[in-house]
Design an enzyme around this catalytic site. Structure first.
Site, PDB file in Angstrom:
ATOM      1  N   ASP A  71     -14.229  -6.787   9.893  1.00 31.72           N
ATOM      2  CA  ASP A  71     -14.098  -6.980   8.550  1.00 31.72           C
ATOM      3  C   ASP A  71     -12.865  -7.059   7.844  1.00 31.72           C
ATOM      4  O   ASP A  71     -12.406  -7.662   6.853  1.00 31.72           O
ATOM      5  CB  ASP A  71     -15.161  -6.246   7.621  1.00 31.72           C
ATOM      6  CG  ASP A  71     -16.524  -6.512   7.753  1.00 31.72           C
ATOM      7  OD1 ASP A  71     -16.785  -7.633   7.708  1.00 31.72           O
ATOM      8  OD2 ASP A  71     -17.360  -5.484   7.596  1.00 31.72           O
ATOM      9  N   ASP A 109      -7.324   9.014  18.549  1.00 31.71           N
ATOM     10  CA  ASP A 109      -6.872   8.970  16.977  1.00 31.71           C
ATOM     11  C   ASP A 109      -5.395   9.054  17.355  1.00 31.71           C
ATOM     12  O   ASP A 109      -4.821   9.983  18.102  1.00 31.71           O
ATOM     13  CB  ASP A 109      -7.848   9.955  16.338  1.00 31.71           C
ATOM     14  CG  ASP A 109      -7.553   9.362  14.745  1.00 31.71           C
ATOM     15  OD1 ASP A 109      -8.500   8.809  14.466  1.00 31.71           O
ATOM     16  OD2 ASP A 109      -6.575   9.964  14.170  1.00 31.71           O
ATOM     17  N   SER A 150      -3.968   8.607  20.581  1.00 29.74           N
ATOM     18  CA  SER A 150      -3.900   7.073  20.622  1.00 29.74           C
ATOM     19  C   SER A 150      -2.520   6.565  20.686  1.00 29.74           C
ATOM     20  O   SER A 150      -1.603   6.755  19.777  1.00 29.74           O
ATOM     21  CB  SER A 150      -4.502   6.539  19.227  1.00 29.74           C
ATOM     22  OG  SER A 150      -4.593   5.138  19.288  1.00 29.74           O
ATOM     23  N   LYS A 209     -22.287  -7.816   0.559  1.00 32.94           N
ATOM     24  CA  LYS A 209     -21.133  -8.782   1.174  1.00 32.94           C
ATOM     25  C   LYS A 209     -20.462  -9.768   0.088  1.00 32.94           C
ATOM     26  O   LYS A 209     -20.883  -9.909  -1.034  1.00 32.94           O
ATOM     27  CB  LYS A 209     -21.654  -9.798   2.097  1.00 32.94           C
ATOM     28  CG  LYS A 209     -22.131  -8.870   3.395  1.00 32.94           C
ATOM     29  CD  LYS A 209     -21.136  -7.877   3.898  1.00 32.94           C
ATOM     30  CE  LYS A 209     -20.021  -8.554   4.612  1.00 32.94           C
ATOM     31  NZ  LYS A 209     -19.132  -7.493   5.202  1.00 32.94           N
ATOM     32  N   VAL A 249     -10.818   1.267  13.988  1.00 29.25           N
ATOM     33  CA  VAL A 249      -9.610   1.699  13.400  1.00 29.25           C
ATOM     34  C   VAL A 249      -9.604   0.945  11.828  1.00 29.25           C
ATOM     35  O   VAL A 249     -10.036   0.106  11.841  1.00 29.25           O
ATOM     36  CB  VAL A 249      -8.424   1.437  14.031  1.00 29.25           C
ATOM     37  CG1 VAL A 249      -7.106   1.450  13.288  1.00 29.25           C
ATOM     38  CG2 VAL A 249      -8.243   1.810  15.393  1.00 29.25           C
ATOM     39  N   LEU A 250      -9.340   1.892  10.829  1.00 31.47           N
ATOM     40  CA  LEU A 250      -9.552   1.609   9.545  1.00 31.47           C
ATOM     41  C   LEU A 250      -8.050   1.817   8.849  1.00 31.47           C
ATOM     42  O   LEU A 250      -7.772   3.064   8.917  1.00 31.47           O
ATOM     43  CB  LEU A 250     -10.598   1.869   8.754  1.00 31.47           C
ATOM     44  CG  LEU A 250     -10.546   1.714   7.213  1.00 31.47           C
ATOM     45  CD1 LEU A 250     -10.723   0.319   6.969  1.00 31.47           C
ATOM     46  CD2 LEU A 250     -11.707   2.730   6.586  1.00 31.47           C
ATOM     47  N   GLU A 252     -15.172  -0.974  -0.491  1.00 31.45           N
ATOM     48  CA  GLU A 252     -14.482  -0.294   0.657  1.00 31.45           C
ATOM     49  C   GLU A 252     -13.105   0.372   0.238  1.00 31.45           C
ATOM     50  O   GLU A 252     -12.698   1.062   1.131  1.00 31.45           O
ATOM     51  CB  GLU A 252     -14.281  -1.373   1.624  1.00 31.45           C
ATOM     52  CG  GLU A 252     -13.041  -2.344   1.170  1.00 31.45           C
ATOM     53  CD  GLU A 252     -13.730  -3.536   0.661  1.00 31.45           C
ATOM     54  OE1 GLU A 252     -12.860  -4.583   0.440  1.00 31.45           O
ATOM     55  OE2 GLU A 252     -14.897  -3.646   0.411  1.00 31.45           O
ATOM     56  N   HIS A 273     -13.224  -6.774   1.460  1.00 36.62           N
ATOM     57  CA  HIS A 273     -12.427  -6.976   2.349  1.00 36.62           C
ATOM     58  C   HIS A 273     -11.453  -8.027   2.398  1.00 36.62           C
ATOM     59  O   HIS A 273     -11.192  -8.839   3.060  1.00 36.62           O
ATOM     60  CB  HIS A 273     -13.028  -7.246   3.643  1.00 36.62           C
ATOM     61  CG  HIS A 273     -14.178  -5.916   3.948  1.00 36.62           C
ATOM     62  ND1 HIS A 273     -13.722  -4.776   4.427  1.00 36.62           N
ATOM     63  CD2 HIS A 273     -15.506  -6.094   3.859  1.00 36.62           C
ATOM     64  CE1 HIS A 273     -14.685  -4.178   4.548  1.00 36.62           C
ATOM     65  NE2 HIS A 273     -15.654  -4.802   4.263  1.00 36.62           N
ATOM     66  N   VAL A 289     -15.462  -3.315  15.581  1.00 37.20           N
ATOM     67  CA  VAL A 289     -16.269  -2.718  14.068  1.00 37.20           C
ATOM     68  C   VAL A 289     -15.372  -3.117  12.949  1.00 37.20           C
ATOM     69  O   VAL A 289     -15.567  -3.253  11.915  1.00 37.20           O
ATOM     70  CB  VAL A 289     -16.836  -1.427  14.250  1.00 37.20           C
ATOM     71  CG1 VAL A 289     -17.533  -1.239  12.990  1.00 37.20           C
ATOM     72  CG2 VAL A 289     -17.585  -1.053  15.476  1.00 37.20           C
ATOM     73  N   ALA A 290     -13.896  -3.256  13.489  1.00 39.91           N
ATOM     74  CA  ALA A 290     -13.054  -3.432  12.118  1.00 39.91           C
ATOM     75  C   ALA A 290     -12.641  -4.866  11.793  1.00 39.91           C
ATOM     76  O   ALA A 290     -11.832  -5.174  11.287  1.00 39.91           O
ATOM     77  CB  ALA A 290     -11.462  -2.860  12.799  1.00 39.91           C
ATOM     78  N   ARG A 297     -29.465  -7.703   3.958  1.00 42.73           N
ATOM     79  CA  ARG A 297     -29.626  -6.517   2.899  1.00 42.73           C
ATOM     80  C   ARG A 297     -29.709  -7.113   1.498  1.00 42.73           C
ATOM     81  O   ARG A 297     -29.423  -8.217   1.233  1.00 42.73           O
ATOM     82  CB  ARG A 297     -28.124  -5.604   3.025  1.00 42.73           C
ATOM     83  CG  ARG A 297     -28.459  -4.873   4.481  1.00 42.73           C
ATOM     84  CD  ARG A 297     -26.896  -4.291   4.485  1.00 42.73           C
ATOM     85  NE  ARG A 297     -25.912  -5.225   4.893  1.00 42.73           N
ATOM     86  CZ  ARG A 297     -24.388  -4.984   5.288  1.00 42.73           C
ATOM     87  NH1 ARG A 297     -24.005  -3.843   5.041  1.00 42.73           N
ATOM     88  NH2 ARG A 297     -23.725  -5.826   5.555  1.00 42.73           N
ATOM     89  N   TYR A 317     -18.905  -5.416  -1.176  1.00 48.01           N
ATOM     90  CA  TYR A 317     -17.841  -5.376  -0.283  1.00 48.01           C
ATOM     91  C   TYR A 317     -16.858  -6.698  -0.255  1.00 48.01           C
ATOM     92  O   TYR A 317     -17.414  -7.594  -0.309  1.00 48.01           O
ATOM     93  CB  TYR A 317     -18.292  -5.282   1.287  1.00 48.01           C
ATOM     94  CG  TYR A 317     -18.843  -3.757   1.455  1.00 48.01           C
ATOM     95  CD1 TYR A 317     -18.454  -2.703   1.437  1.00 48.01           C
ATOM     96  CD2 TYR A 317     -20.485  -3.716   1.677  1.00 48.01           C
ATOM     97  CE1 TYR A 317     -18.693  -1.308   2.052  1.00 48.01           C
ATOM     98  CE2 TYR A 317     -20.692  -2.394   1.871  1.00 48.01           C
ATOM     99  CZ  TYR A 317     -20.042  -1.301   2.019  1.00 48.01           C
ATOM    100  OH  TYR A 317     -20.437  -0.068   2.252  1.00 48.01           O
ATOM    101  N   VAL A 349     -19.441  -9.163  15.199  1.00 46.54           N
ATOM    102  CA  VAL A 349     -20.118  -9.436  13.901  1.00 46.54           C
ATOM    103  C   VAL A 349     -19.569  -8.732  12.892  1.00 46.54           C
ATOM    104  O   VAL A 349     -19.195  -7.622  12.671  1.00 46.54           O
ATOM    105  CB  VAL A 349     -21.550  -9.122  14.360  1.00 46.54           C
ATOM    106  CG1 VAL A 349     -22.502  -9.327  12.990  1.00 46.54           C
ATOM    107  CG2 VAL A 349     -22.328 -10.021  15.466  1.00 46.54           C
ATOM    108  N   SER A 398     -20.584   2.600   7.415  1.00 48.25           N
ATOM    109  CA  SER A 398     -19.687   2.917   8.820  1.00 48.25           C
ATOM    110  C   SER A 398     -20.324   3.731   9.518  1.00 48.25           C
ATOM    111  O   SER A 398     -20.520   3.502  10.806  1.00 48.25           O
ATOM    112  CB  SER A 398     -18.465   3.730   8.205  1.00 48.25           C
ATOM    113  OG  SER A 398     -17.608   2.904   7.264  1.00 48.25           O
TER     114      SER A 398
END
Length: 368
Positions: A270, A198, A220, A75, A239-240, A118, A96, A267-268, A15, A94, A298, A134
């Site tokens: 980061d 959730d 959850s 990034k 989850v974020l 973010e 993080h 996916v979390a 990107r 971003y 990743v 996302s």
């Protein structure tokens, strides 16, 4: 303002921080934009497209950082970039921070101002600069999970949607936010048997109303997650907690509940990952195995589809970039409290509470 757009150097990050169309808007507002040679190549944008809209091309990343008052990236800076960041420079990308101590310390030592995509909050709430990536990551998590369920990739050898006479795969999605919703829609569209969890009952009610019939909702809790794991084929962790470390919803001892070849996509990652056994991976080496369970973690999933991702990201970031360039970050943040929420570090001080708490460091409110 002098704006720099360096080429991303993170592993397989294709990107770029701004499309030529976005650069054109910045130039028309009277700003100077310097783009590193071939910065847009991975996303399908040539140097000529940038020069055609008024940007200047610089051959090296060092020259871009040296001249720019504001750096626009995708990034977080990685170790080779740390010495290039200048005191007083504005970095808009971003970050993080809560998942990487070395990065946090480097930016504190640099004296730069760091505004993290973010944690910027929209005027109607939500995280407008996180949402587009996302959406991409949620959809790609199913695409990647389906691929790694294939036997040659280390999975169980299960087709996500099944075929007539053979049941589809079972997919468990942890978190009903933007990533989770997009993952559920993709998995459902492929015909999987989907459960999305959730802790918010209003969120679960909404999901139950709008999701396809092959998506079920589940509150959850550790107990409920443990009950699902023995029969699940693909787990997607989405989850974020904005700006803070993600909680570990699946611990190492829970892996023994799953059958060998089950795939977990974090996916979390980061924000530290929501599986205890996760650690960041790259597109060149995306997976690893712990206790016979395949992990995909990743840290820049949308980087694999850079054309789509860069367009989507610029759509979201450009209005904020224009405000920062036109007004300067202090005035822009006074005018927009949601943008002020994006300011994580200023001149050696942490101004975002979640980052300070993650590393047990002093917190300085931005107004001070």
């Amino acid at each position: 303002m002098i704006i720099g757009i360096p080429k991303e150097i993170k592993n397989n990050e294709n990107r770029v921080g701004m499309t030529p169309a976005g650069v054109k808007e910045l130039v028309q507002h009277g700003h100077q934009v310097y783009v590193q040679h071939t910065a847009g190549q991975g996303s399908g944008f040539s140097d000529e497209e940038y020069t055609a809209v008024g940007a200047k091309i610089l051959p090296t990343i060092e020259e871009v950082y040296a001249i720019a008052e504001m750096i626009i990236k995708v990034k977080e800076p990685i170790e080779p970039e740390y010495p290039l960041v200048k005191k007083g420079q504005l970095l808009f990308t971003y970050f993080h921070f809560a998942s990487e101590l070395a990065l946090t310390e480097a930016m504190l030592n640099s004296g730069a101002t760091c505004i993290a995509y973010e944690t910027v909050v929209g005027r109607q709430g939500g995280l407008p600069l996180l949402i587009p990536m996302s959406e991409v990551a949620g959809r790609m998590s199913v695409q990647e999970g389906a691929q790694f369920l294939e036997k040659p990739k280390g999975g169980k050898g299960i087709l996500l949607g099944g075929v007539p006479g053979v049941k589809p795969a079972k997919v468990l999605i942890l978190g009903g936010g933007v990533v989770g919703r997009n993952a559920a829609l993709m998995a459902a569209g492929l015909g999987a048997d989907v459960t999305i969890t959730d802790i918010s009952l209003p969120t679960l009610r909404h999901l139950a109303e709008v999701m396809p019939r092959n998506v079920k909702t589940l509150f959850s809790s550790r107990h409920n997650i443990e009950m699902e794991l023995p029969t699940v084929d693909l787990v997607i962790g989405s989850v974020l907690v904005p700006g803070a470390k993600a909680p570990h919803l699946i611990t190492r001892d829970m892996l023994k509940l799953m059958r060998p070849g089950t795939v977990m996509v974090d996916v979390a990652i980061d924000q530290g990952g929501c599986f205890e056994t996760s650690h960041p991976t790259t597109h060149s080496e995306p997976t690893f195995v712990v206790d016979d369970i395949l992990h995909y973690a990743v840290a820049n999933i949308p980087g694999a589809v850079p054309f789509t991702s860069t367009l989507a990201l610029t759509n979201a970031t450009l209005p904020y970039a224009l405000r920062l360039a036109d007004m300067g970050w202090r005035q822009a943040c006074k005018a927009d409290p949601g943008l002020a929420e994006g300011v994580n570090i200023v001149d050696g001080k942490i101004t975002f509470k979640g980052v300070a708490e993650a590393w047990n460091m002093p917190y300085t409110p931005l107004e001070l």
